[in-house]
Design a protein around this motif. Structure first.
Motif, PDB file in Angstrom:
ATOM      1  N   GLY A 128       0.812  -1.208   0.000  1.00  0.00           N
ATOM      2  CA  GLY A 128       0.000   0.000   0.000  1.00  0.00           C
ATOM      3  C   GLY A 128       0.846   1.258   0.000  1.00  0.00           C
ATOM      4  O   GLY A 128       0.532   2.235  -0.700  1.00  0.00           O
ATOM      5  N   LYS A 129       1.932   1.262   0.782  1.00  0.00           N
ATOM      6  CA  LYS A 129       2.847   2.418   0.797  1.00  0.00           C
ATOM      7  C   LYS A 129       3.471   2.635  -0.569  1.00  0.00           C
ATOM      8  O   LYS A 129       3.615   3.780  -1.029  1.00  0.00           O
ATOM      9  N   CYS A 130       3.855   1.553  -1.220  1.00  0.00           N
ATOM     10  CA  CYS A 130       4.481   1.657  -2.544  1.00  0.00           C
ATOM     11  C   CYS A 130       3.495   2.224  -3.558  1.00  0.00           C
ATOM     12  O   CYS A 130       3.842   3.134  -4.324  1.00  0.00           O
ATOM     13  N   PHE A 131       2.282   1.705  -3.577  1.00  0.00           N
ATOM     14  CA  PHE A 131       1.281   2.207  -4.519  1.00  0.00           C
ATOM     15  C   PHE A 131       0.996   3.682  -4.269  1.00  0.00           C
ATOM     16  O   PHE A 131       0.849   4.470  -5.206  1.00  0.00           O
ATOM     17  N   SER A 132       0.897   4.060  -2.997  1.00  0.00           N
ATOM     18  CA  SER A 132       0.633   5.454  -2.652  1.00  0.00           C
ATOM     19  C   SER A 132       1.779   6.351  -3.111  1.00  0.00           C
ATOM     20  O   SER A 132       1.548   7.446  -3.658  1.00  0.00           O
ATOM     21  N   THR A 133       3.016   5.891  -2.908  1.00  0.00           N
ATOM     22  CA  THR A 133       4.187   6.656  -3.334  1.00  0.00           C
ATOM     23  C   THR A 133       4.224   6.803  -4.848  1.00  0.00           C
ATOM     24  O   THR A 133       4.544   7.878  -5.378  1.00  0.00           O
ATOM     25  N   MET A 134       3.881   5.747  -5.559  1.00  0.00           N
ATOM     26  CA  MET A 134       3.896   5.787  -7.022  1.00  0.00           C
ATOM     27  C   MET A 134       2.861   6.771  -7.560  1.00  0.00           C
ATOM     28  O   MET A 134       3.127   7.537  -8.490  1.00  0.00           O
TER      29      MET A 134
END
Length: 288
Positions: free
Chosen positions: A149-155
Motif C-alpha cells: 500500500g505504501k508503494c502504490f501510494s508513493t507511485m
C-alpha cells in the motif's frame, strides 16, 4: 434302539451368510466414504496448491511493477543530469552576458534545462491486488499489505507531483511568451524568460527534483525488498519476472510503420467542398 430327542443343529452356513451381508455392506460404505474423502481431499489439495501459485504470481506482478516504476524514476534521474547542469549554468551567468549569445544557442540550452519525460503509472496491477486483498488478509500477512500500500501510494504521488511540475514549466513558459509576443527576435524572448522570477524558480528547483527522483526510487526499493522477505521471493526472481514481462512477444509480424500508415494531407486544389469559399476569397466563379 430308541431314537434320540436331541434337536439337530441348524445347517452350517445359514448364520454366516447373514453376517457376510452386513460385512459386505459395511465394506461398501467404508469404500465409498474413503473414496469421497480421497476425492474431496485431493481436490482441496489441488485447489490449495493453485491458490498458492496464484498468490505467488500476484506477488510477482506487484513487486515487478514497483521495480519497473523505480527503474522509470532512475531513467529520468539520468536524463536530469544534463538538465541540472544546464539549469545551474543559466542561473550563474549574468543576463547581459547571455544577451551576447546567438538566439538559437540560448534556446538549445534552455530546452536542455527542461527536457524531461512524463512519469506514467499503470494502475492495472494495483487493481488486481486490491481485488484480491482479502486473500492476503486471510493469510495474516499484514506487513506485506501495508508495504505494498505504501508503494502504490508513493507511485501515485510521484506521478502527480512530477507531471504537475512539467505542467508548471509549460504554463510559465507560455505565459512569458504571451507577455512578450511582440519581441523582435528569439534572443529577446529567451532573455525575458531568464528575467522572469517564476521561470528562474523553476530552474532552481531542477536540482532538487533530481535528488527527489533518486530518493523516491530507493524508497520504493526499500519497501519492495521488505515485501520480498515477507513473501519469500528473492530480488533476482523479481528482476527475472520483470524482464520476462518486458520482453516483446515474437508473433512473426512486423511492428506498425507509422510513416507507412500516415495519411497524406489533402491537396488544397482538390477540396471541392470548399470551392465556393474560394470564390469569395479570390473572386473566382466556381462550378455548382
Amino acid at each position: 434302539m430308541e431314537s434320540s430327542n436331541i434337536i439337530n443343529p441348524p445347517e452350517v452356513g445359514i448364520i454366516p451368510k447373514r453376517g457376510g451381508f452386513w460385512k459386505q455392506l459395511g465394506m461398501l460404505v467404508l469404500g465409498t466414504t474413503v473414496s469421497l474423502v480421497l476425492t474431496f481431499g485431493t481436490a482441496q489439495l489441488i485447489e490449495k496448491g493453485q491458490r498458492t501459485k496464484d498468490r505467488r504470481l500476484t506477488a510477482l506482478m506487484v513487486m515487478s511493477n514497483i521495480e519497473a516504476f523505480a527503474q522509470q524514476l532512475d531513467s529520468i534521474y539520468v536524463q536530469m543530469d544534463e538538465a541540472d547542469s544546464a539549469s545551474t549554468w543559466l542561473l550563474t551567468r549574468p543576463e547581459e552576458k547571455l544577451a551576447l549569445m546567438p538566439g538559437d544557442q540560448l534556446v538549445a540550452i534552455i530546452n536542455t534545462a527542461f527536457i524531461q519525460d512524463l512519469i506514467t503509472y499503470d494502475k492495472s496491477t494495483e487493481n488486481i491486488f486490491s481485488n484480491n486483498i482479502d486473500t492476503w488478509k486471510n493469510l495474516g500477512n499484514f506487513q506485506f499489505i501495508d508495504n505494498v500500500g505504501k508503494c502504490f501510494s508513493t507511485m501515485r504521488l510521484c506521478e502527480e507531483m512530477w507531471n504537475g511540475n512539467l505542467d508548471d514549466i509549460k504554463t510559465t513558459t507560455e505565459e512569458v511568451a504571451r507577455r512578450n509576443a511582440n519581441s523582435p527576435n528569439k534572443i529577446e524572448l529567451n532573455l525575458a524568460l531568464m528575467h522572469d522570477s517564476a521561470f528562474r524558480r523553476l530552474l532552481q528547483r531542477q536540482h532538487k527534483w533530481r535528488n527527489w527522483l533518486r530518493c523516491s526510487a530507493e524508497e520504493l526499493r526499500y519497501y519492495n525488498r521488505q515485501n520480498m522477505a515477507a513473501i519469500g521471493i528473492t530480488e533476482q526472481e523479481v528482476l527475472d519476472f520483470l524482464k520476462a514481462r518486458q520482453r516483446e512477444i515474437n508473433a512473426g509480424v512486423e511492428p506498425p510503420d507509422d510513416e507507412a500508415l500516415s495519411v497524406p494531407r489533402p491537396d488544397s486544389r482538390s477540396l471541392t467542398t470548399y470551392s465556393k469559399y474560394d470564390s469569395l476569397i479570390y473572386g473566382t466563379k466556381t462550378k455548382e
